[in-house]
Design a protein around this motif. Structure first.
Motif, PDB file in Angstrom:
ATOM      1  N   THR A   1      23.449  23.172 -18.382  1.00 55.74           N
ATOM      2  CA  THR A   1      25.005  23.312 -17.965  1.00 55.74           C
ATOM      3  C   THR A   1      25.802  22.570 -19.089  1.00 55.74           C
ATOM      4  O   THR A   1      26.524  22.926 -19.720  1.00 55.74           O
ATOM      5  CB  THR A   1      25.352  22.519 -16.741  1.00 55.74           C
ATOM      6  OG1 THR A   1      24.606  22.891 -15.606  1.00 55.74           O
ATOM      7  CG2 THR A   1      26.902  22.980 -16.230  1.00 55.74           C
TER       8      THR A   1
ATOM      9  N   VAL B   1      29.618  21.354  -5.678  1.00 55.81           N
ATOM     10  CA  VAL B   1      28.664  20.991  -6.958  1.00 55.81           C
ATOM     11  C   VAL B   1      27.814  20.109  -6.727  1.00 55.81           C
ATOM     12  O   VAL B   1      28.010  18.934  -6.749  1.00 55.81           O
ATOM     13  CB  VAL B   1      29.729  20.954  -8.188  1.00 55.81           C
ATOM     14  CG1 VAL B   1      28.945  20.757  -9.430  1.00 55.81           C
ATOM     15  CG2 VAL B   1      30.675  21.880  -8.361  1.00 55.81           C
TER      16      VAL B   1
ATOM     17  N   PRO C   1      21.872  11.720  -9.858  1.00 56.29           N
ATOM     18  CA  PRO C   1      21.074  12.712 -10.356  1.00 56.29           C
ATOM     19  C   PRO C   1      20.110  12.294 -11.273  1.00 56.29           C
ATOM     20  O   PRO C   1      19.882  11.204 -11.962  1.00 56.29           O
ATOM     21  CB  PRO C   1      22.326  13.412 -11.179  1.00 56.29           C
ATOM     22  CG  PRO C   1      23.134  12.129 -11.608  1.00 56.29           C
ATOM     23  CD  PRO C   1      22.790  11.290 -10.492  1.00 56.29           C
TER      24      PRO C   1
ATOM     25  N   LYS D   1      22.203  19.653 -15.808  1.00 53.30           N
ATOM     26  CA  LYS D   1      22.343  20.841 -14.873  1.00 53.30           C
ATOM     27  C   LYS D   1      22.995  20.542 -13.492  1.00 53.30           C
ATOM     28  O   LYS D   1      22.565  19.595 -12.926  1.00 53.30           O
ATOM     29  CB  LYS D   1      20.951  21.199 -14.731  1.00 53.30           C
ATOM     30  CG  LYS D   1      20.558  22.324 -13.852  1.00 53.30           C
ATOM     31  CD  LYS D   1      21.020  23.705 -14.724  1.00 53.30           C
ATOM     32  CE  LYS D   1      20.941  24.747 -14.096  1.00 53.30           C
ATOM     33  NZ  LYS D   1      21.269  26.329 -14.651  1.00 53.30           N
ATOM     34  N   SER D   2      23.927  21.210 -13.148  1.00 54.75           N
ATOM     35  CA  SER D   2      24.585  21.472 -11.827  1.00 54.75           C
ATOM     36  C   SER D   2      24.422  22.646 -11.116  1.00 54.75           C
ATOM     37  O   SER D   2      24.685  23.629 -11.939  1.00 54.75           O
ATOM     38  CB  SER D   2      25.944  20.710 -11.792  1.00 54.75           C
ATOM     39  OG  SER D   2      26.499  21.241 -13.043  1.00 54.75           O
TER      40      SER D   2
ATOM     41  N   GLN E   1      24.946  17.765  -9.010  1.00 59.43           N
ATOM     42  CA  GLN E   1      24.188  17.489 -10.145  1.00 59.43           C
ATOM     43  C   GLN E   1      22.859  17.182 -10.136  1.00 59.43           C
ATOM     44  O   GLN E   1      22.517  16.197  -9.397  1.00 59.43           O
ATOM     45  CB  GLN E   1      25.155  16.324 -10.816  1.00 59.43           C
ATOM     46  CG  GLN E   1      24.497  15.715 -12.189  1.00 59.43           C
ATOM     47  CD  GLN E   1      25.725  16.165 -13.023  1.00 59.43           C
ATOM     48  OE1 GLN E   1      26.877  15.938 -12.830  1.00 59.43           O
ATOM     49  NE2 GLN E   1      25.282  16.678 -14.421  1.00 59.43           N
TER      50      GLN E   1
ATOM     51  N   ARG F   1      21.368  14.747 -15.283  1.00 56.59           N
ATOM     52  CA  ARG F   1      22.541  14.380 -16.138  1.00 56.59           C
ATOM     53  C   ARG F   1      21.951  13.575 -17.180  1.00 56.59           C
ATOM     54  O   ARG F   1      21.170  12.780 -17.162  1.00 56.59           O
ATOM     55  CB  ARG F   1      23.569  13.335 -15.160  1.00 56.59           C
ATOM     56  CG  ARG F   1      24.800  13.000 -15.900  1.00 56.59           C
ATOM     57  CD  ARG F   1      25.843  12.122 -14.972  1.00 56.59           C
ATOM     58  NE  ARG F   1      25.110  10.867 -14.805  1.00 56.59           N
ATOM     59  CZ  ARG F   1      25.719  10.092 -13.665  1.00 56.59           C
ATOM     60  NH1 ARG F   1      26.560  10.673 -12.835  1.00 56.59           N
ATOM     61  NH2 ARG F   1      25.157   8.972 -13.411  1.00 56.59           N
TER      62      ARG F   1
END
Lengths: 268, 273
Positions: A65, A24, A217, A15-16, A26, A29
């Motif tokens: 994402t 952006v 992340p 998800k970012s 993050q 991950r």
């Protein structure tokens, strides 16, 4: 508990967000793990590691994402009654009595009145609030409000119960009582639970499985089962302290937590 | 060692936010008014100000009695109340649902808000000339002015309160299986309603302000019109009697809204009201 039917699976979930200035960020991950039927899974990690984001994606309140989340093999696309969520902040509806709060979800789903009453009474009893059935939330303590939220979610018979640091706002004594209450609820309801916490003791006491999420992340650092409990749940919190293997596991997790914290300080 | 019992009984005049005994609070409130009336009477007795411009309280009361008994002032009061109530009801009927939907959905907000915000900055009385041309001299232009003066502010207030409904409450309903419509009716509306009633109470006071402006500028009846008539004949006692009546009516409506709030929302904590 040894049944190995996979209930929930996360496959490479990321998800970012777009942060300030178009950068952006993050948050999460490549998170992958599986939760089995009737399992109590704890997502544990330092604060800000994105574990709540993972839970919100399981609830369907946010979209991943990348990657896929599946419940019973079906991709999770939006929130629904299959995945009921209990939040850290109190979510009792002020304008409804305890009884009406617990019936609320069933009313949304058009459960017949008689069945609704009966199920509500059962779950209100389970969280020991029968005396307060006709009280409004303003008359309840914080712990009681969380019990209302738990009863309301369970009465709606979700196939997965999600909890986002549900006892984080409670004082220590109330927190133990709630944790022990959760154990007895797990014994009597056969629910699968995913709970987010940063409290190591709580994770060890409640969790059958602990998924440790790292920071920046957020990703799965370690996926552990609480084997030291020997496949049963400890009913009283103080009894856990003398179970062989408990101390080692707590020390192991504390070290993970500290490493994560140290890395964080290096960044600053 | 301090004795906690005597300690709790002691209070000082200037403690930050500490409650004071209720009889002292009431006494202070009464004292404020007494000083006001004393100053009024003293200024009259001393002869420093002209009695024509500042009539003493007893003359104002006498004028009020005479207005009611001989000049049909109750009819004026009734007309004014009618104008406020009708225009305010119309404004609420539009502003409350629209404000809630704007606060709940960003798309609706994006459509209406630029329009509504702009209108909010236009002073309502500036519409009086055009309203008179459109609607003539009857009740319509006054109702329209009161409506315009209230509706845009009320929309904004209701929208802001709706935005303030905690997201967790909405998300709780979503994860219990609530659809869009159910979330709106079973969470957003009941959660925002107490604040909507508070906003209505605040805007009703504004409505009274515009009422007097409308009646002073162009009207043959109503409290404001009576005051303008009185001005022509230098009846300052009647003008002040009019101000008095508007004040009392305002207080009365405000009290009414508080009672309604208490009756409708018994589940709200008293200190959060």
């Amino acid at each position: 508990m040894s049944a190995s039917v996979v209930k929930l699976s996360a496959e490479g979930v990321g998800k970012s967000f777009v942060g300030t200035g178009g950068r952006v960020i993050q948050a999460v991950r490549d998170v992958s793990f599986a939760v089995h039927e009737n399992e109590f899974c704890v997502l544990l990690g330092p604060s800000g590691c994105g574990k709540s984001t993972v839970l919100r994606m399981i609830a369907g309140l946010e979209d991943p994402t990348t990657g896929v989340l599946r419940l019973d093999g079906h991709e999770i696309l939006r929130p629904d009654r299959e995945r009921g969520m209990v939040f850290q902040s109190y979510t009792s509806f002020d304008w409804l009595t305890v009884g009406q709060n617990v019936e609320y979800g069933m009313k949304l789903n058009r459960v017949p009145v008689a069945e609704r009453r009966e199920r509500a009474a059962h779950f209100i009893d389970l969280v020991k609030l029968t005396r307060f059935r006709d009280a409004y939330p303003k008359q309840l303590s914080g712990g009681m409000k969380q019990r209302v939220a738990i009863a309301r979610t369970l009465a709606n018979s979700p196939s997965l119960l999600l909890m986002d640091e549900p006892f984080g706002a409670l004082d220590a004594e109330t927190r133990w009582n709630m944790q022990e209450l959760m154990v007895s609820i797990m014994d009597s309801t056969q629910t699968t639970v995913v709970m987010v916490t940063h409290d190591i003791e709580e994770a060890l006491f409640l969790g059958d499985r602990i998924v440790f999420i790292s920071r920046h992340p957020g990703t799965v650092l370690e996926d552990m089962t609480t084997d030291f409990k020997g496949g049963t749940r400890v009913r009283r919190k103080e009894d856990m302290l003398t179970v062989p293997g408990y101390a080692e596991m707590e020390r192991h997790i504390m070290r993970l937590m500290r490493e994560q914290g140290a890395e964080h300080e290096d960044e600053g | 060692m301090k004795n906690p019992e005597t300690e709790s009984r002691r209070w000082r005049w200037f403690d930050y936010r500490k409650p004071i005994p209720s009889h002292v609070a009431v006494g202070l409130g009464v004292a404020g008014w007494l000083i006001f009336f004393c100053a009024w009477i003293v200024s009259d007795l001393s002869g420093m100000v002209s009695e024509l411009l500042v009539p003493p309280p007893q003359k104002v009361v006498a004028a009020l009695v005479e207005l009611i008994a001989e000049q049909g002032f109750l009819g004026d009061i009734a007309v004014s109340i009618y104008r406020v109530v009708v225009s305010f009801a119309a404004a609420c009927a539009l502003a409350v649902p629209l404000g809630i939907v704007m606060g709940a959905f960003k798309s609706v907000e994006s459509f209406f808000n630029p329009f509504v915000s702009a209108w909010r900055y236009l002073p309502a009385p500036s519409f009086i000339p055009i309203l008179l041309m459109w609607f003539g001299t009857g009740d319509a232009p006054k109702l329209a002015l009161l409506f315009i003066g209230v509706v845009f502010f009320l929309i904004t207030l209701v929208m802001d309160h709706t935005r303030g409904v905690r997201l967790e409450l909405i998300e709780t309903s979503l994860t219990l299986g609530g659809n869009r419509w159910q979330v709106l009716w079973t969470v957003v509306v009941p959660a925002v309603l107490p604040n909507v009633v508070v906003a209505m109470r605040q805007m009703l006071a504004v409505s009274w302000t515009y009422l007097v402006i409308a009646e002073i500028v162009a009207s043959t009846n109503g409290i404001g019109a009576m005051m303008m008539r009185a001005k022509r004949f230098l009846h300052t006692d009647q003008i002040i009697a009019g101000i008095l009546v508007i004040g009392i009516l305002g207080l009365l409506f405000d009290y009414l809204f508080r009672v309604v709030h208490r009756l409708l929302f018994p589940y709200i904590e008293e200190n959060a009201r």
